[in-house]
Design a protein around this motif. Structure first.
Motif, PDB file in Angstrom:
ATOM      1  N   LEU A 146       0.824  -1.209   0.000  1.00 14.87           N
ATOM      2  CA  LEU A 146       0.000   0.000   0.000  1.00 14.87           C
ATOM      3  C   LEU A 146       0.857   1.257   0.000  1.00 14.87           C
ATOM      4  O   LEU A 146       0.501   2.269  -0.629  1.00 14.87           O
ATOM      5  N   GLN A 147       1.997   1.199   0.698  1.00 14.75           N
ATOM      6  CA  GLN A 147       2.902   2.343   0.728  1.00 14.75           C
ATOM      7  C   GLN A 147       3.469   2.633  -0.662  1.00 14.75           C
ATOM      8  O   GLN A 147       3.638   3.796  -1.054  1.00 14.75           O
ATOM      9  N   GLN A 148       3.740   1.582  -1.427  1.00 12.35           N
ATOM     10  CA  GLN A 148       4.238   1.755  -2.787  1.00 12.35           C
ATOM     11  C   GLN A 148       3.213   2.486  -3.653  1.00 12.35           C
ATOM     12  O   GLN A 148       3.574   3.361  -4.449  1.00 12.35           O
ATOM     13  N   TYR A 149       1.945   2.131  -3.486  1.00 11.12           N
ATOM     14  CA  TYR A 149       0.900   2.812  -4.237  1.00 11.12           C
ATOM     15  C   TYR A 149       0.812   4.285  -3.843  1.00 11.12           C
ATOM     16  O   TYR A 149       0.629   5.172  -4.698  1.00 11.12           O
TER      17      TYR A 149
ATOM     18  N   GLU B 113      -9.439   1.798  -4.995  1.00 10.17           N
ATOM     19  CA  GLU B 113      -8.999   1.416  -3.651  1.00 10.17           C
ATOM     20  C   GLU B 113      -9.125  -0.087  -3.435  1.00 10.17           C
ATOM     21  O   GLU B 113      -8.274  -0.703  -2.792  1.00 10.17           O
ATOM     22  N   THR B 114     -10.197  -0.672  -3.958  1.00 11.63           N
ATOM     23  CA  THR B 114     -10.386  -2.114  -3.797  1.00 11.63           C
ATOM     24  C   THR B 114      -9.319  -2.893  -4.562  1.00 11.63           C
ATOM     25  O   THR B 114      -8.821  -3.913  -4.071  1.00 11.63           O
ATOM     26  N   THR B 115      -8.961  -2.420  -5.732  1.00 10.22           N
ATOM     27  CA  THR B 115      -7.914  -3.082  -6.518  1.00 10.22           C
ATOM     28  C   THR B 115      -6.586  -3.055  -5.778  1.00 10.22           C
ATOM     29  O   THR B 115      -5.861  -4.052  -5.733  1.00 10.22           O
ATOM     30  N   ARG B 116      -6.262  -1.915  -5.185  1.00  5.26           N
ATOM     31  CA  ARG B 116      -5.016  -1.801  -4.435  1.00  5.26           C
ATOM     32  C   ARG B 116      -5.029  -2.703  -3.201  1.00  5.26           C
ATOM     33  O   ARG B 116      -4.035  -3.354  -2.892  1.00  5.26           O
ATOM     34  N   GLU B 117      -6.161  -2.717  -2.517  1.00  5.23           N
ATOM     35  CA  GLU B 117      -6.276  -3.578  -1.340  1.00  5.23           C
ATOM     36  C   GLU B 117      -6.179  -5.042  -1.739  1.00  5.23           C
ATOM     37  O   GLU B 117      -5.575  -5.863  -1.028  1.00  5.23           O
ATOM     38  N   MET B 118      -6.760  -5.394  -2.879  1.00  7.10           N
ATOM     39  CA  MET B 118      -6.693  -6.769  -3.376  1.00  7.10           C
ATOM     40  C   MET B 118      -5.246  -7.168  -3.648  1.00  7.10           C
ATOM     41  O   MET B 118      -4.808  -8.271  -3.292  1.00  7.10           O
ATOM     42  N   MET B 119      -4.476  -6.288  -4.281  1.00  2.00           N
ATOM     43  CA  MET B 119      -3.079  -6.582  -4.576  1.00  2.00           C
ATOM     44  C   MET B 119      -2.273  -6.729  -3.292  1.00  2.00           C
ATOM     45  O   MET B 119      -1.414  -7.618  -3.177  1.00  2.00           O
ATOM     46  N   ALA B 120      -2.537  -5.872  -2.309  1.00  2.00           N
ATOM     47  CA  ALA B 120      -1.811  -5.933  -1.045  1.00  2.00           C
ATOM     48  C   ALA B 120      -2.124  -7.216  -0.285  1.00  2.00           C
ATOM     49  O   ALA B 120      -1.225  -7.893   0.231  1.00  2.00           O
TER      50      ALA B 120
END
Length: 305
Positions: free
Chosen positions: A92-95, A125-132
């Motif tokens: 998440l920090q990378q994003y 936001e959901t896509t980023r959370e999914m990747m994390a």
């Protein structure tokens, strides 16, 4: 960094407190029933045969292994939680760093077109959370497998998966590298589906079901995420069950091999068999556990067959 450390400490405390609950839940999921059904009453007051609940089950474990027996598999689970928290926060920090870099290139903060509740923002936001979450799950799944096998060996009274290092060596020697990722696919699918269901339902409820501008409604919006999250987890529970069963399937422990448990060729085969038997919700409840209709109790295997 300090925030990640506090999250690790908080997560570790919750993991320790919830360990007995997860231990009992895993044993129930694999079908281990050491105690016979007793006559009880359901929520409507009707007399039914019930299987032992959480506390009776825990007392049975303590009689055999003592209070410390309820904490088998705690070390790899703590490792899994700590590493997963760090990986999740790093992704998440990378994003966030990418967003800051993009804003600096544009010369001004990116403007949101439809405000904070826009569906585009929810997707982002959901896509980023999914990747994390997926990255954290992928990295920590070997510890998850060791945790489950450390618990399931209670059934056959084995000591095959005791120490963390010994367990890693055992899995690699017997199953190779892929052995560390047994049950990974249904676990990932369950997490991803649950996340998208939760966030999508929360967005729909907050946008269309609750009116903005009313204080009570705004308070209700803060709880909608928790409610939709619970609903999503209920719908995706079969993925959790199948992932855990595949993690211990044919691993050399009595709880994962015939005659106690069948050998599944794949997680889809496991899904079909459980669906045919009507056991897709096994272990979902640990308090009101009635005997499944049409099942008989075997004292030899101490399980429902």
């Amino acid at each position: 960094m300090a925030e990640a450390a506090s999250q690790v400490l908080l997560g570790s405390g919750l993991t320790i407190l919830s360990q007995p609950l997860m231990y009992v839940k895993v044993l129930v999921q694999v079908g281990y029933e050491p105690l016979p059904p007793t006559m009880g009453r359901n929520i409507f007051g009707r007399q039914v045969y019930q299987l032992p609940g959480l506390f009776c089950y825990a007392q049975h474990i303590m009689k055999i292994d003592g209070k410390s027996g309820l904490f088998k598999g705690l070390t790899p689970r703590l490792c899994s939680g700590a590493i997963g928290t760090v990986v999740h926060s790093k992704v998440l920090q990378q994003y966030q760093d990418c967003d800051k870099t993009e804003e600096l290139k544009q010369g001004s903060p990116a403007q949101q077109k439809d405000g904070p509740s826009s569906f585009d923002r929810v997707i982002k936001e959901t896509t980023r959370e999914m990747m994390a979450r997926s990255a954290a799950t992928l990295v920590t799944h070997p510890f998850h497998v060791i945790t489950l096998r450390s618990m399931v060996q209670f059934i056959g009274r084995e000591s095959k998966y005791c120490g963390l290092c010994d367990s890693i060596i055992t899995i690699y020697r017997e199953e190779g590298f892929l052995g560390f990722f047994a049950g990974l696919i249904p676990r990932l699918l369950g997490d991803i589906i649950s996340l998208w269901l939760c966030n999508s339902l929360a967005y729909l409820v907050n946008t269309y079901a609750l009116e903005s501008g009313v204080s009570t409604m705004n308070e209700m919006k803060s709880y909608s995420q928790a409610v939709t999250g619970f609903f999503a987890s209920m719908l995706t529970y079969p993925f959790v069950l199948i992932s855990n069963l595949m993690a211990v399937n044919n691993c050399g422990l009595a709880g994962g091999c015939p005659p106690y448990a069948p050998i599944y060729t794949s997680w889809l085969d496991c899904w079909c068999m459980l669906q045919k038997e009507g056991n897709m919700s096994r272990g979902n409840s640990l308090f009101f556990r009635k005997v499944p209709f049409g099942k008989t109790y075997s004292c030899d295997l101490r399980m429902l067959i």
